[in-house]
Motif scaffolding. Structure first.
Motif: not given
Length: 367
Positions: A80-86
């Motif tokens: 979640v955090n990886y995709v959202a941050e990107k």
């Protein structure tokens, strides 16, 4: 229509899918197809494992979602955090992912912040048991980076330590284990929501387990039985811990123990909702705060909305752990003093051996 990406589709994540749809979101759900209970409820389902972050990211670049979220999985929260941050969406910063999901790194961060934790040490399959010479027994051995009570072992002496460490390392993604002193006392979790670094208390859960040696969770109840003094002390520690772990835009699930003298010891903290329906159901039923909506709102950059008047309703979840529970479900429901809110029987044989939270036979929630 706003688009929401949801990472995971098991029975617990399915509640998030249903909530998002009830709020008018177009749901795009990513999960391994096996066990994807929420597949049929998703508007769009993608059979991609939740650990395949870059594959999910590439698809999300096409979807252009308004938010990315999940509710009860450390693995899912990493993605979640990886995709959202990107994608430039609200999340917890990925540079802090290790201290938010790795038990050893988390303990070090909490210790550095002066917070009360059990004594601990990192171990691998070459661990020298003599390093435990100044530990008080019993001890707990568990993987550094798994949840759901996987391969937890309580030991009364150094006998069996290396077997427990080896099994924990084999379960761990990084092949490491953490050894810690066992804390006597009742176990609780605190449920919180954080938005732009500001933390809000929602509820405290009393937890029940099978006990030693594996401590598989058998049920949860809200509200807890903590006195107001102990509760305020726990809140103070947990709020500091959330900041120490840089949990800024997500749910929080903080597990702790309280000894006979009312002392708090933090066990571990998840930058996510608690599993076992704690976040998806119990918080809302017991307090009136719509925890799942808060998670969705924050993922889309909106501030969480809190209930105007808090309820104080007793609610509990009971997990089916063995053939007796399975065979006597109707009797258990008849004997219950409270209304059955929801039940779920998983697609497993009733004589299956329950070894961790992931292979329990089902559950029912009553209030």
């Amino acid at each position: 229509m706003k688009k929401l990406v949801i990472i995971g589709a098991n029975d617990f994540q399915n509640q998030l899918i249903l909530k998002a749809k009830s709020l008018g979101y177009e749901t795009h759900v990513f999960a391994w197809e096996d066990g994807a209970v929420g597949k049929d409820n998703a508007d769009y389902f993608y059979p991609i494992s939740i650990i395949e972050k870059d594959k999910i990211l590439e698809k999300c670049k096409e979807i252009k979602p308004d938010g990315v979220c999940s509710i009860a999985s450390d693995l899912a929260s990493i993605t979640v955090n990886y995709v959202a941050e990107k994608l430039g969406l609200p999340c917890n910063q990925t540079k802090y992912a290790n201290i938010q999901t790795n038990k050893y790194a988390m303990r070090k961060a909490l210790l550095d912040a002066g917070l009360p934790c059990p004594k601990f040490v990192l171990a691998d399959e070459s661990f020298d048991v003599r390093k435990l010479h100044d530990f008080s027994f019993p001890i707990i051995v568990k993987p550094t980076d798994r949840s759901g009570s996987r391969n937890i072992m309580k030991l009364e002496s150094t006998s069996g330590v290396m077997k427990a460490v080896t099994e924990a390392c084999q379960t761990s993604f990084e092949h490491k284990a953490i050894i810690e002193e066992y804390i006597e006392g009742n176990e609780y979790s605190m449920e919180t929501i954080s938005y732009k670094g500001e933390h809000h208390y929602l509820a405290t859960t009393k937890k029940f387990t099978t006990g030693a040696p594996h401590f598989i969770e058998t049920g949860h109840c809200q509200p807890s039985d903590l006195s107001q003094d102990v509760l305020e002390k726990a809140k103070s520690h947990i709020i500091k811990a959330l900041s120490a772990l840089h949990i800024e835009n997500s749910a929080g699930h903080s597990e702790f123990k309280v000894d006979k003298d009312g002392n708090i010891r933090i066990i571990e903290i998840g930058a996510r909702m608690g599993g076992g329906c704690i976040g998806s159901d119990l918080v809302y039923l017991s307090t009136g705060n719509d925890f799942m909506k808060m998670v969705i709102d924050i993922s889309c950059g909106d501030s969480p909305e809190f209930a105007d008047i808090l309820k104080n309703q007793f609610v509990c979840i009971k997990f089916l752990m063995n053939k007796y529970d399975f065979d006597n479900l109707d009797l258990l429901k008849e004997q219950a003093k409270y209304k059955i809110y929801r039940e779920s029987i998983f697609d497993r044989k009733p004589d299956s051996k329950v070894t961790d939270d992931s292979n329990r036979l089902g559950y029912y929630i009553f209030k």
